[in-house]
Write an enzyme that holds these catalytic residues in place. Structure first.
Site, short mmCIF file in Angstrom:
data_model
loop_
_atom_site.label_atom_id
_atom_site.label_comp_id
_atom_site.label_asym_id
_atom_site.label_seq_id
_atom_site.Cartn_x
_atom_site.Cartn_y
_atom_site.Cartn_z
CD GLU A 1 -6.34 5.05 12.73
OE1 GLU A 1 -7.17 4.19 13.08
OE2 GLU A 1 -5.48 4.86 11.85
CE LYS B 1 -5.55 2.97 3.21
NZ LYS B 1 -4.68 1.87 3.70
CD GLU C 1 -2.90 -0.78 2.44
OE1 GLU C 1 -3.99 -0.21 2.28
OE2 GLU C 1 -2.48 -1.21 3.52
CE1 TYR D 1 -12.41 27.62 -1.47
CE2 TYR D 1 -13.27 29.35 -0.07
CZ TYR D 1 -13.23 28.71 -1.29
OH TYR D 1 -14.02 29.14 -2.31
#
Length: 122
Positions: free
Chosen positions: A73, A98, A21, A53
């Site tokens: 996380e 994901k 990954e 932004y």
């Protein structure tokens, strides 16, 4: 308190517990909510009285594409910390997704959401 909401920030990142990954990468999507007082911007109609932004989005994409984390996380935490450090906001809520994670049965996404506040200086 007011919020700036940024939904569906997409990028290809190299994060995951599995080495493949981190090598091949995956598609990610981030949603952000920035809590701040928007009254000055609302009355002045002046960009200098609010958070740009576009800069927030670029920061999130930079961290998501140029760094690598085993856990999303940790990715969420890094983005939240950078936003609180670089922009005048009180709180940030970030959801990291994901897309198409390598999990059976098939999921549309796996994700986390964190909420962080600016630490008081006293």
């Amino acid at each position: 308190m007011d919020k700036i909401i940024l939904k569906g920030i997409g990028f290809h990142g190299y994060h995951g517990v599995v080495e493949a990954e981190r090598h091949i990468g995956q598609k990610y999507e981030i949603d952000l909510e920035l809590t701040t007082d928007l009254s000055a911007a609302g009355t002045s109609d002046d960009l200098t009285h609010t958070i740009d932004y576009a800069q927030v989005v670029q920061l999130a994409i930079k961290i998501g594409t140029q760094q690598s984390f085993r856990l999303f996380e940790a990715l969420a935490e890094a983005i939240a910390a950078a936003i609180l450090d670089q922009f005048q906001i009180e709180e940030v809520r970030i959801a990291v997704k994901k897309l198409s994670p390598p999990i059976e049965p098939t999921l549309s996404y796996a994700g986390v959401e964190i909420h962080r506040k600016r630490k008081s200086d006293g």
